[in-house]
Design an enzyme around this catalytic site. Structure first.
Site, PDB file in Angstrom:
ATOM      1  N   LYS A  29       8.880 -11.124  12.784  1.00 30.09           N
ATOM      2  CA  LYS A  29       9.250 -10.661  11.431  1.00 30.09           C
ATOM      3  C   LYS A  29      10.689 -10.135  11.338  1.00 30.09           C
ATOM      4  O   LYS A  29      11.362 -10.364  10.336  1.00 30.09           O
ATOM      5  CB  LYS A  29       8.294  -9.554  10.981  1.00 30.09           C
ATOM      6  CG  LYS A  29       6.924 -10.062  10.568  1.00 30.09           C
ATOM      7  CD  LYS A  29       6.066  -8.892  10.128  1.00 30.09           C
ATOM      8  CE  LYS A  29       4.942  -9.369   9.238  1.00 30.09           C
ATOM      9  NZ  LYS A  29       4.259  -8.276   8.555  1.00 30.09           N
ATOM     10  N   ASP A  49       4.775  -7.859   1.302  1.00 29.10           N
ATOM     11  CA  ASP A  49       3.733  -6.851   1.563  1.00 29.10           C
ATOM     12  C   ASP A  49       3.696  -5.774   0.478  1.00 29.10           C
ATOM     13  O   ASP A  49       2.622  -5.367   0.025  1.00 29.10           O
ATOM     14  CB  ASP A  49       3.951  -6.185   2.924  1.00 29.10           C
ATOM     15  CG  ASP A  49       3.539  -7.084   4.078  1.00 29.10           C
ATOM     16  OD1 ASP A  49       2.714  -7.999   3.866  1.00 29.10           O
ATOM     17  OD2 ASP A  49       4.055  -6.886   5.206  1.00 29.10           O
TER      18      ASP A  49
END
Ligand code: ATR
Length: 281
Positions: free
Chosen positions: A74, A110
């Site tokens: 990520k 997210d």
């Protein structure tokens, strides 16, 4: 994916390991729903091979329109992307990539998934000034960013290792405050939202009793843990008569922007999709 006879659009979730990802189930459901000729598949890529994977995404030779990124890639995904958006750049982590005109774009969905879940299940949850976030890891960071962008005046981060909470407070600036676990009762007083971003309570493991009576009577309690769906924290909150929102919707909603980028259709988080994922848990 090197087979050029393969038609349609294709997306991936890349990680190491990646076998347990629920994303193929979610995107597979939407692909079938829209009747799109395409695929969404898991791709295991080691840290050493990740730059080559991205290069093949960029030059089109992989055949992918884009995909999701998970542990351990990520952070590096943002650094290697040509066009990281403001959200992923500020977080230093991306979970979604797509290619446009030979350039790799990145974002992090997210926070958006977190907000959309609460908006769907508890409209009006955001009418307070003060929120408390338990935990200071990657998920916490995205949620703090989302709460700040939504307009909360005070976001209090409580963490076992207080230094990690302090790092986040420094990073996000004046509306974010760091506290040790011992300060939880004081910090919860008068707050309108309590979020668990740690793994506490995962698979039903016991958690300490939290002083949830300190929250506002109409506060919301939510958990990013969604196995079990009703976590030990949510059970405690129910006993206090507080509104609760489970974390499954965050997983489902964070997948929406990626699907739209890769496949060109805006998917919906339906009760049927929720049931499908629950049946797989
Ligand atoms: P993620 O990226 O999924 O958020 P992470 O970066 O490993 O995961 O962060 C996990 C968070 O859960 C941290 O805030 C961690 O606290 P520490 O910073 O003190 O390690 C918290 N956490 C995990 N297990 C915990 C436990 N048993 N009690 C309290 N906090 C816990």
């Amino acid at each position: 994916m090197s087979d050029s006879r393969e038609t349609g659009r294709h997306a991936f979730v890349v990680g190491y390991p990646v076998k347990h990802s629920r994303s193929p189930l979610i995107h597979g459901y939407w692909l079938r729903q829209f009747g799109i000729e395409g695929s969404y598949r898991t791709v295991e890529v080691t840290e050493a091979d990740f730059p080559v994977f991205l290069e093949r995404l960029r030059d089109g030779s992989s055949g992918y329109s884009g995909g999701n990124v998970t542990i351990p890639h990520k952070e590096r995904a943002v650094r290697l992307a040509d066009r990281p958006d403001a959200l992923s750049e500020e977080l230093g982590a991306a979970n979604t990539l797509w290619v446009e005109d030979g350039l790799v774009h990145s974002t992090n969905t997210d926070g958006l998934g977190f907000l959309a879940n609460l908006d769907e299940r508890k409209p009006g949850w955001d009418c307070f000034d003060k929120a408390v976030v338990l935990g200071a890891g990657g998920a916490s960071r995205a949620i703090i960013q989302a709460l700040r962008n939504r307009g909360f005046d005070e976001i209090h981060v409580v963490n076992r290792t207080v230094e990690r909470a302090e790092e986040l407070a420094d990073r996000f600036g004046k509306r974010v405050f760091a506290h040790p676990m011992g300060a939880l009762a004081e910090v919860l007083t008068g707050a309108g939202l309590f979020v668990n971003t740690t793994s506490l309570g995962m698979h039903g493991t016991p958690i300490p009793d939290f002083p949830l009576e300190r929250l506002k009577a109409d506060a919301t309690v939510t958990d990013i843990v969604y196995v079990p769906l009703v976590t030990p924290l949510l059970l405690q909150a129910e006993r206090h008569g507080l509104a609760t929102v489970d974390g499954l919707g965050m997983l489902l909603h964070q997948a929406v922007p990626g699907f739209e980028k890769w496949f060109g259709r805006l998917p919906q988080v339906t009760p049927e999709l929720r049931a499908l994922v629950i049946a797989d848990m």
